[in-house]
Write an enzyme that holds these catalytic residues in place. Structure first.
Site, PDB file in Angstrom:
ATOM      1  N   SER A 222      -9.219   5.522  -4.673  1.00 29.47           N
ATOM      2  CA  SER A 222      -8.234   4.670  -5.328  1.00 29.47           C
ATOM      3  C   SER A 222      -7.601   3.655  -4.391  1.00 29.47           C
ATOM      4  O   SER A 222      -6.939   2.737  -4.835  1.00 29.47           O
ATOM      5  CB  SER A 222      -7.150   5.555  -5.937  1.00 29.47           C
ATOM      6  OG  SER A 222      -6.519   6.310  -4.909  1.00 29.47           O
TER       7      SER A 222
ATOM      8  N   HIS B  96      -4.230   0.368   7.989  1.00 28.53           N
ATOM      9  CA  HIS B  96      -4.734   0.213   6.626  1.00 28.53           C
ATOM     10  C   HIS B  96      -6.231  -0.109   6.632  1.00 28.53           C
ATOM     11  O   HIS B  96      -6.937   0.139   5.655  1.00 28.53           O
ATOM     12  CB  HIS B  96      -3.947  -0.925   5.960  1.00 28.53           C
ATOM     13  CG  HIS B  96      -4.268  -1.139   4.518  1.00 28.53           C
ATOM     14  ND1 HIS B  96      -3.807  -0.308   3.526  1.00 28.53           N
ATOM     15  CD2 HIS B  96      -5.012  -2.092   3.893  1.00 28.53           C
ATOM     16  CE1 HIS B  96      -4.248  -0.747   2.352  1.00 28.53           C
ATOM     17  NE2 HIS B  96      -4.980  -1.826   2.556  1.00 28.53           N
TER      18      HIS B  96
ATOM     19  N   ASN C  24     -12.928  11.047  -0.343  1.00 20.60           N
ATOM     20  CA  ASN C  24     -13.704  10.141  -1.183  1.00 20.60           C
ATOM     21  C   ASN C  24     -13.587   8.785  -0.521  1.00 20.60           C
ATOM     22  O   ASN C  24     -12.482   8.276  -0.385  1.00 20.60           O
ATOM     23  CB  ASN C  24     -13.104  10.018  -2.586  1.00 20.60           C
ATOM     24  CG  ASN C  24     -13.199  11.314  -3.365  1.00 20.60           C
ATOM     25  OD1 ASN C  24     -14.167  12.050  -3.251  1.00 20.60           O
ATOM     26  ND2 ASN C  24     -12.172  11.590  -4.144  1.00 20.60           N
TER      27      ASN C  24
ATOM     28  N   CYS D 281       0.839  -1.212   0.000  1.00 15.38           N
ATOM     29  CA  CYS D 281       0.000   0.000   0.000  1.00 15.38           C
ATOM     30  C   CYS D 281       0.869   1.255   0.000  1.00 15.38           C
ATOM     31  O   CYS D 281       1.735   1.410   0.845  1.00 15.38           O
ATOM     32  CB  CYS D 281      -0.907  -0.012   1.233  1.00 15.38           C
ATOM     33  SG  CYS D 281      -1.745   1.551   1.494  1.00 15.38           S
TER      34      CYS D 281
ATOM     35  N   GLN E 237      -8.050  14.146   1.061  1.00 16.93           N
ATOM     36  CA  GLN E 237      -7.209  14.985   0.213  1.00 16.93           C
ATOM     37  C   GLN E 237      -7.418  16.456   0.542  1.00 16.93           C
ATOM     38  O   GLN E 237      -8.462  16.834   1.077  1.00 16.93           O
ATOM     39  CB  GLN E 237      -7.577  14.784  -1.256  1.00 16.93           C
ATOM     40  CG  GLN E 237      -7.356  13.386  -1.772  1.00 16.93           C
ATOM     41  CD  GLN E 237      -7.373  13.378  -3.303  1.00 16.93           C
ATOM     42  OE1 GLN E 237      -6.767  14.225  -3.952  1.00 16.93           O
ATOM     43  NE2 GLN E 237      -8.092  12.435  -3.869  1.00 16.93           N
TER      44      GLN E 237
ATOM     45  N   HIS F 153      -6.924   2.347   2.104  1.00 21.62           N
ATOM     46  CA  HIS F 153      -6.280   2.909   3.303  1.00 21.62           C
ATOM     47  C   HIS F 153      -6.945   4.265   3.611  1.00 21.62           C
ATOM     48  O   HIS F 153      -6.909   5.171   2.788  1.00 21.62           O
ATOM     49  CB  HIS F 153      -4.772   3.098   3.063  1.00 21.62           C
ATOM     50  CG  HIS F 153      -4.028   3.410   4.316  1.00 21.62           C
ATOM     51  ND1 HIS F 153      -2.976   2.645   4.773  1.00 21.62           N
ATOM     52  CD2 HIS F 153      -4.206   4.389   5.236  1.00 21.62           C
ATOM     53  CE1 HIS F 153      -2.531   3.146   5.915  1.00 21.62           C
ATOM     54  NE2 HIS F 153      -3.269   4.210   6.206  1.00 21.62           N
TER      55      HIS F 153
ATOM     56  N   HIS G  52     -16.440  23.182   4.299  1.00 23.89           N
ATOM     57  CA  HIS G  52     -16.592  24.525   3.749  1.00 23.89           C
ATOM     58  C   HIS G  52     -16.528  25.551   4.873  1.00 23.89           C
ATOM     59  O   HIS G  52     -17.311  25.480   5.822  1.00 23.89           O
ATOM     60  CB  HIS G  52     -17.958  24.677   3.062  1.00 23.89           C
ATOM     61  CG  HIS G  52     -18.039  24.043   1.711  1.00 23.89           C
ATOM     62  ND1 HIS G  52     -19.234  23.818   1.059  1.00 23.89           N
ATOM     63  CD2 HIS G  52     -17.075  23.600   0.875  1.00 23.89           C
ATOM     64  CE1 HIS G  52     -18.994  23.276  -0.114  1.00 23.89           C
ATOM     65  NE2 HIS G  52     -17.688  23.112  -0.249  1.00 23.89           N
TER      66      HIS G  52
ATOM     67  N   HIS H 211      -7.996   7.775   4.073  1.00 18.15           N
ATOM     68  CA  HIS H 211      -7.259   9.010   3.796  1.00 18.15           C
ATOM     69  C   HIS H 211      -8.204  10.064   3.256  1.00 18.15           C
ATOM     70  O   HIS H 211      -9.335   9.753   2.867  1.00 18.15           O
ATOM     71  CB  HIS H 211      -6.163   8.748   2.752  1.00 18.15           C
ATOM     72  CG  HIS H 211      -6.702   8.388   1.393  1.00 18.15           C
ATOM     73  ND1 HIS H 211      -7.171   7.119   1.090  1.00 18.15           N
ATOM     74  CD2 HIS H 211      -6.877   9.122   0.269  1.00 18.15           C
ATOM     75  CE1 HIS H 211      -7.587   7.091  -0.166  1.00 18.15           C
ATOM     76  NE2 HIS H 211      -7.428   8.300  -0.700  1.00 18.15           N
TER      77      HIS H 211
ATOM     78  N   CYS I 125       0.442   3.227   3.408  1.00 18.20           N
ATOM     79  CA  CYS I 125       0.834   2.625   4.693  1.00 18.20           C
ATOM     80  C   CYS I 125       2.218   3.141   5.123  1.00 18.20           C
ATOM     81  O   CYS I 125       3.014   3.570   4.277  1.00 18.20           O
ATOM     82  CB  CYS I 125       0.898   1.098   4.559  1.00 18.20           C
ATOM     83  SG  CYS I 125      -0.624   0.245   5.026  1.00 18.20           S
TER      84      CYS I 125
END
Ligand code: H2U
Ligand code: ZN
Length: 354
Positions: free
Chosen positions: A164, A118, A156, A55, A171, A167, A284, A169, A58
């Site tokens: 994608s 993970h 997401n 990963c 953005q 794990h 926001h 996460h 990770c």
């Protein structure tokens, strides 16, 4: 009187307006009775290892950019190896063309791994680990807000939302421009403030607290509700009970209660269809810099899950939605009720917390 309209709303098509964006949605709840022969989503894979040596998120993982992640223990932030925005000045100028307008833009993109684990999503993490994620959001917003006008933090979650890597996460995309949706929210909140001298989302919050029809969960400082104008079936909006403009304003107590309500809301999501619930969720707040006019703003989060009726039946925003306007089958009141009925702790088993 709005409080007594629930049955009519459930039986008859009508349109509702989102005061944050000015957009209108079509509500046609009677349609949920129609037969369904459409796509059935595959269930997400349930069992993941605590650590996956392959990963790229990770600890010790090799990233596409050639770097190796450190052996991190809490949240870990790195610059996205494929950033959509770049910090360098470009040679592109503003086109002086009324029909084909283009302009330069600068920014940066980062990824935050919530924890070294993970296999543990936000609601599965212990409260103090979620609190560290909240602290990281605040630090990142503060830091990037010194350089950029808009700092978009979003997660997401799930393959269905284009995530994608399992794990856990999120953005951050930060840039010098105010993107389309926050710009609409800014404009509508500013118009409301100019017209009424009150804060739009505080008015919404106070009415919802009175009505108790669409609130899903609340604590001392926060509440989650299904907005009156929700477009996605189980869309929710998080609002603070205090006057908060942006991440920067969150004190110690508000960060802890934020971690707490997130854990509860996301557990409800998972419990609803008995799966790790997919969504896009994001934050926001008033645009930066911190001294720009922001009295009309109330900090909030939106979560947009794609699922409609079960772990396998999703809502498609196609056809009428793409060409006319958003449409929903379930009323926001029905969605709020279903979410309210879910326990605030995870029902799902199969993960150990060690
Ligand atoms: P999503 O799963 O929400 O797409 O986020 C993963 C992000 O991680 C994605 O934006 C980045 C992708 O560009 N990434 C890296 O920065 N380094 C890698 O080694 C792979 C993925
Ligand atoms: Zn991993």
């Amino acid at each position: 009187m709005i409080g007594s309209m629930q049955q009519e709303w459930a039986d008859q098509p009508h349109r509702r307006t989102n005061p944050l964006t000015g957009e209108t949605i079509l509500v046609s709840a009677h349609r949920t009775k129609r037969p369904w022969l459409g796509q059935v989503e595959k269930l997400p894979v349930a069992e993941l290892p605590a650590h996956d040596p392959d990963c790229y998120l990770c600890p010790g993982g090799k990233r596409a950019g050639g770097e190796t992640n450190p052996e991190f223990e809490g949240p870990f932030v790195f610059t996205n190896d494929f950033p959509a925005l770049l910090p360098e000045e470009t040679s592109i100028g503003v086109t002086k063309d009324e029909l084909f307008h283009a302009e330069p833009t600068r920014g940066t993109a980062r990824v935050i791994c919530f924890s070294p684990r993970h296999d543990l999503t936000l609601p599965e993490l212990p409260l103090d680990a979620i609190r560290k994620v909240v602290d990281t959001w605040v630090e990142q917003a503060r830091e990037l807000g010194k350089e950029y006008r808009w700092v978009q933090i979003f997660e997401n979650k799930g393959e269905m939302m284009g995530c994608s890597n399992p794990h856990p996460h999120c953005q951050i995309w930060a840039g010098d421009a105010l993107p389309t949706l926050p710009a609409k929210e800014d404009e509508h909140q500013a118009d409301w403030y100019a017209k009424h001298g009150t804060v739009l989302l505080e008015q919404v919050r106070d009415r919802e607290l009175e009505l108790q029809e669409r609130i899903v969960v609340e604590n001392d400082n926060w509440l989650f509700l299904v907005p009156f104008w929700a477009a996605w079936p189980y869309e929710v909006l998080l609002l603070p009970k205090q006057r908060v403009r942006r991440f920067d304003d969150l004190d110690d107590a508000m960060r802890t209660t934020l971690a707490d309500i997130l854990k509860q809301m996301l557990a409800k999501y998972d419990n609803l269809f008995g799966i790790s619930f997919p969504y896009s969720m994001g934050w926001h707040g008033a645009p930066y810099p911190v001294d720009s006019p922001s009295d009309h703003w109330l900090f909030h989060a939106h979560a947009y899950p794609p699922l409609l009726r079960s772990a396998t039946v999703r809502k498609f925003m196609v056809g009428y939605e793409m060409l006319a306007e958003s449409q929903r089958d379930l009323t926001p009141e029905q969605a709020a009720q279903r979410l309210r009925e879910q326990p605030v702790t995870l029902n799902r088993t199969g993960h150990s917390d060690d």
